[in-house]
Design an enzyme around this catalytic site. Structure first.
Site, PDB file in Angstrom:
ATOM      1  CE  LYS A 158      -1.139   0.102 -11.648  1.00 44.04           C
ATOM      2  NZ  LYS A 158      -0.740   0.347 -10.271  1.00 44.04           N
ATOM      3  CD  GLU A 207      -1.562   2.836   4.910  1.00 43.21           C
ATOM      4  OE1 GLU A 207      -1.582   3.209   3.377  1.00 43.21           O
ATOM      5  OE2 GLU A 207      -2.581   1.880   5.177  1.00 43.21           O
ATOM      6  NE  ARG A 251      -7.001   2.770   5.127  1.00 45.05           N
ATOM      7  CZ  ARG A 251      -7.322   1.984   4.260  1.00 45.05           C
ATOM      8  NH1 ARG A 251      -6.511   1.197   3.761  1.00 45.05           N
ATOM      9  NH2 ARG A 251      -8.683   1.988   3.829  1.00 45.05           N
TER      10      ARG A 251
END
Length: 622
Positions: free
Chosen positions: A279, A367, A395
């Site tokens: 990344k 979540e 969610r």
């Protein structure tokens, strides 16, 4: 090849490996120059350059479907599908989306702003393809962070059962926004350090598949491969779902990537290609990022890496205000714990996690689990604060309803990034949480007008032990002064600010709109009353009754979805009490709001201050 000459993916399919490598360098340079000027998702796109180039080299979009999980790492895909000239307007109003967008290009078959949806969507496309007796490849690209999401695991379960042809690109950079956590990531660590075992297969396949003896050898090799898989490489995360596994492969080695993708292309069932990427690849500041600072960026200086946006002196982000107060309260209340679904940095909980490591829990991108985990803590006397972005709270709706509110468990929910958030667009605007939570029994739902009130509200939330207490706060910053002596705010109470004795109009609003409206009214010497409706549930029924039975005009000003919001609550109250009065309601109507700066979006939605004060002026008669 010049990067700006690319009109479609076919343009790169005749290039040599060296030319593809040169192209990758051009892309990385372009991304850095472009995103430093516009802002956007930087690290994830720098890390996926070679992988995206290899995919477009081997496969044929738009016939073959590329589904980027979350979608914010699709910038390279956009470049290779002819959209490079639109990057000057990335994430701007009417400009190029920062995510895949179906209406933007035929090369975008799916769109999402939340993680872990790609595998379910891909399986749906694959089944539809097979039912239609069509032939094309479906390639979901999903990261290791997104695989901690329960939805991804549910999809893997059915993918393994269906055994349909699908190529899952497992983009493994050991990061989501911040460092990944949990047992699944520990399993991935074993895969990352395993020696590749599949690279010999593709070279021999053509030679061996042309004769009976060759086919027998191929069958024997498959058996050998299975033994190697079970005894040398731990593929249990995927193997237990009956998925074929290839990897790990260096995600920045173009020749190897192309070879592996060609191999996967020939496989007849579901196959996982495990790609190790870095990344932030190619930009040292982003490569060395450990707290997610370079995941999504505003404009920055390319040489120094410093942001070009500055926070006013004496201001903090709303997230920092809540986090500082949480740390302060936790000093005396040993039962307070903090929970985040993979957003330690974004929610500014770094200090709490550092100061109270035993009371800090990162649940990963999960979540739903995080919310029920908080409920479980409550049953044994702990006082959890769960910080969750408004758009991600959607969610966990069932968990708030079923596992928290139904049992009246006093979970304190910090709803971060509420309201319009700007450039991330439809998937990220936090405009639905009032409507989502207000109708749930036992809930308290609030929003402070400033940092002082935010600190007192958080103290109030922990001072009661009767019900779940949600505090919403927006993206951006606010003037900050630390509260030395906390006090409880009576739950359900509003504040009234009458600017002149002869007030003719009452404006009911909330959040930082309160002070903005008061300030503008004073500048214009207007005789109005401004009400700080800091509780959406319960309402201040006594004050509301006095306002609605008075002769003053009433305007309800909100910048969240109208249906189910503050205006709806007041209209319901009026109906219940048989109050008949003309009131004017401002709010987002029945639509998803596109990307753009917050002031621009408010103006487009006719929810800006000028529109409000024009309405006030008509009521006053000026």
């Amino acid at each position: 090849m010049n990067l700006f000459d690319i009109k479609e993916p076919a343009d790169i399919q005749q290039l040599s490996i060296q030319e593809l490598q040169d192209l990758s360098k051009q892309i990385r340079k372009f991304l850095l120059n472009s995103i430093s000027k516009t802002g956007g998702h930087l690290s994830s796109n720098l890390g996926i350059v070679e992988l995206t180039v290899a995919m477009h080299y081997v496969f044929n979009s738009p016939k073959d479907k590329f589904i980027y999980d979350v979608g914010h790492q699709s910038y390279v895909h956009k470049i290779l599908t002819g959209r490079i000239h639109e990057f000057a307007h990335l994430r701007q109003y009417k400009g190029l989306s920062g995510f895949q967008k179906r209406k933007e290009s035929i090369h975008d078959p799916w769109e999402a702003g939340h993680s872990s949806t790609s595998l379910s969507a891909a399986l749906g496309m694959v089944v539809a393809r097979d039912l239609n007796q069509e032939s094309y490849h479906v390639l979901p690209i999903i990261g290791d962070g997104a695989l901690t999401g329960g939805m991804a695991m549910e999809a893997l379960n059915q993918i393994g059962s269906e055994q349909r042809k699908m190529i899952i690109i497992f983009n493994d950079n050991h990061m989501s926004i911040s460092k990944n956590v949990g047992a699944i990531d520990q399993k991935f660590n074993r895969l990352r350090t395993s020696k590749p075992y599949m690279h010999f297969k593709h070279d021999l396949k053509g030679a061996l598949s042309s004769s009976r003896v060759g086919k027998s050898v191929l069958h024997t090799m498959k058996n050998v491969k299975d033994v190697v898989k079970d005894n040398v490489v731990d593929t249990s995360i995927f193997g237990e779902f009956h998925l074929h596994y290839i990897g790990p492969v260096d995600g920045h080695d173009l020749p190897r990537l192309i070879n592996v993708l060609e191999m996967a292309k020939d496989y007849e069932g579901p196959v996982v290609v495990h790609v190790l990427t870095k990344k932030g690849k190619g930009y040292s500041f982003a490569e060395n990022d450990v707290d997610g600072k370079w995941h999504g960026v505003s404009q920055f200086d390319l040489t120094t890496g410093k942001s070009l946006s500055t926070m006013p002196k004496g201001h903090l982000s709303w997230s920092e205000v809540m986090s500082k107060s949480l740390c302060d309260l936790a000093e005396t209340n040993k039962d307070i714990v903090a929970i985040t679904p993979a957003m330690i940095g974004g929610s500014k909980l770094d200090n709490f996690f550092s100061k109270y490591p035993d009371r800090s829990f990162d649940c990963g991108i999960a979540e739903e689990h995080a919310m029920t985990f908080a409920a479980g803590l409550c049953t044994n006397g702990k006082r959890p604060f769960i910080s969750i972005y408004s758009s991600f709270l959607q969610r966990a709706y069932d968990q708030v309803n079923h596992d928290v509110a139904r049992m009246k468990l006093p979970v304190v929910i910090g709803i971060d990034r509420c309201g319009l958030v700007g450039e991330d667009g439809e998937t990220h605007h936090g405009v639905f949480d009032i409507a989502l939570l207000r109708h749930i029994p036992n809930m308290v739902l609030s929003q402070p007008k400033d940092a002082i009130e935010a600190q007192h509200l958080l103290y109030t939330a922990f001072s009661q032990n009767e019900c779940p207490f949600a505090i919403r706060y927006p993206r951006g910053n606010t003037s900050y002064e630390k509260v030395e002596n906390y006090h409880q705010i009576p739950i359900g109470s509003w504040e009234k600010f009458q600017l002149k004795e002869e007030s003719k109009v009452v404006v009911i609003t909330y959040g930082d709109h309160v002070d903005r409206i008061i300030s503008k009214a004073k500048v214009n010497d207007l005789a109005i009353t401004v009400v700080n409706a800091r509780f959406f549930k319960p309402l201040d029924e006594e004050m509301l009754l006095s306002i609605l039975t008075d002769t003053q005009d009433v305007i309800i000003y909100e910048t969240d979805i109208f249906a189910g919001g503050l205006g709806s609550a007041i209209l319901e109250f009026m109906n219940k009490h048989r109050i008949y009065k003309d009131i004017q309601c401002m709010g987002i109507q029945d639509c998803f709001v596109e990307q753009g700066s917050v002031p621009q979006l408010r103006k487009t939605l006719h929810l800006d201050m000028n529109t409000l004060f024009e309405m006030i002026g008509r009521c006053i008669g000026i």
